[in-house]
Write a protein that holds these residues in place. Structure first.
Motif, PDB file in Angstrom:
ATOM      1  N   ARG A   2       0.813  -1.218   0.068  1.00  0.00           N
ATOM      2  CA  ARG A   2      -0.007  -0.091   0.079  1.00  0.00           C
ATOM      3  C   ARG A   2       0.984   1.130  -0.001  1.00  0.00           C
ATOM      4  O   ARG A   2       1.803   1.142   0.519  1.00  0.00           O
ATOM      5  N   ASP A  56      -8.323   4.839   3.660  1.00  0.00           N
ATOM      6  CA  ASP A  56      -8.079   4.392   5.082  1.00  0.00           C
ATOM      7  C   ASP A  56      -7.008   5.536   5.492  1.00  0.00           C
ATOM      8  O   ASP A  56      -6.324   6.107   4.613  1.00  0.00           O
ATOM      9  N   GLY A 118      -4.552  -3.657   0.362  1.00  0.00           N
ATOM     10  CA  GLY A 118      -5.455  -2.630   0.397  1.00  0.00           C
ATOM     11  C   GLY A 118      -5.185  -1.326  -0.408  1.00  0.00           C
ATOM     12  O   GLY A 118      -4.136  -1.419  -1.219  1.00  0.00           O
TER      13      GLY A 118
END
Length: 197
Positions: A2, A56, A118
């Protein structure tokens, strides 16, 4: 893996403390909270809207405390903020009533998060955390909004501990109020040379 993207509102002299309001962070006797307000315009709003798209987030504990108190009651100003995962580096807290909050205690926890599956992880505010990420070469992109103001004191984005790193410009906008919004991505090692040779 990520990407970790640091988003920051800064002054010309690199101050990032309390951009949003007078009472946001008065630590160290900081008197200029809310210094971003005079620079709001339509173009600035478009930049912010894009940067606040759901992703996020990773926060330091002090910034999390501010966000936790404010955003659950004002979620219409940041659609999706209550639903995204919020990771917090803290040595003093382990839980929160704000849904989807997870507490991390070490830089190794952040490395594991970065290496997980993610989407991108955005870091807002969090001066101490950002400096720690820069010292450990964990910042993939910097999205800076440089405001035409000098404050002379306050928490700064950069300190002397950052690992020397090269970045490449990937996007830039200058707003009518004079804010330079730039995004840089990590681009390897620092190169040096002699001008004119």
């Amino acid at each position: 893996m990520r990407k970790i993207i640091v988003l920051s509102m800064i002054t010309i002299d690199g101050v990032m403390q309390a951009p949003g309001g007078p009472d946001e962070d008065t630590s160290g006797g900081f008197e200029y909270g809310g210094w971003v307000a005079p620079f709001g315009d339509e173009e600035y709003g478009k930049v912010m809207q894009k940067q606040m798209e759901p992703a996020d987030i990773l926060l330091g504990r002090k910034t999390f405390d501010i966000f936790e108190d404010y955003w659950p009651k004002h979620a219409e100003g940041w659609p999706g903020i209550n639903e995204v995962s919020k990771y917090v580096l803290s040595s003093t807290r382990q839980n929160s009533d704000w849904k989807n909050s997870e507490f991390l205690s070490t830089i190794e926890d952040i490395k594991k998060l970065k290496n997980s599956e993610g989407g991108d992880i955005k870091v807002w505010g969090s001066a101490t955390l950002v400096q720690l990420l820069l010292k450990n070469d964990l910042v993939d992109e910097l999205a800076l909004k440089i405001h035409p103001i000098i404050l002379g004191k306050g928490k700064k984005l950069f300190d002397d501990g950052a690992i020397p790193s090269a970045f490449t410009l990937i996007e830039s906008t200058i707003t009518p109020s004079g804010v330079i919004a730039v995004s840089y991505k990590r681009a390897g090692e620092v190169k040096t040379g002699t001008i004119g040779e």
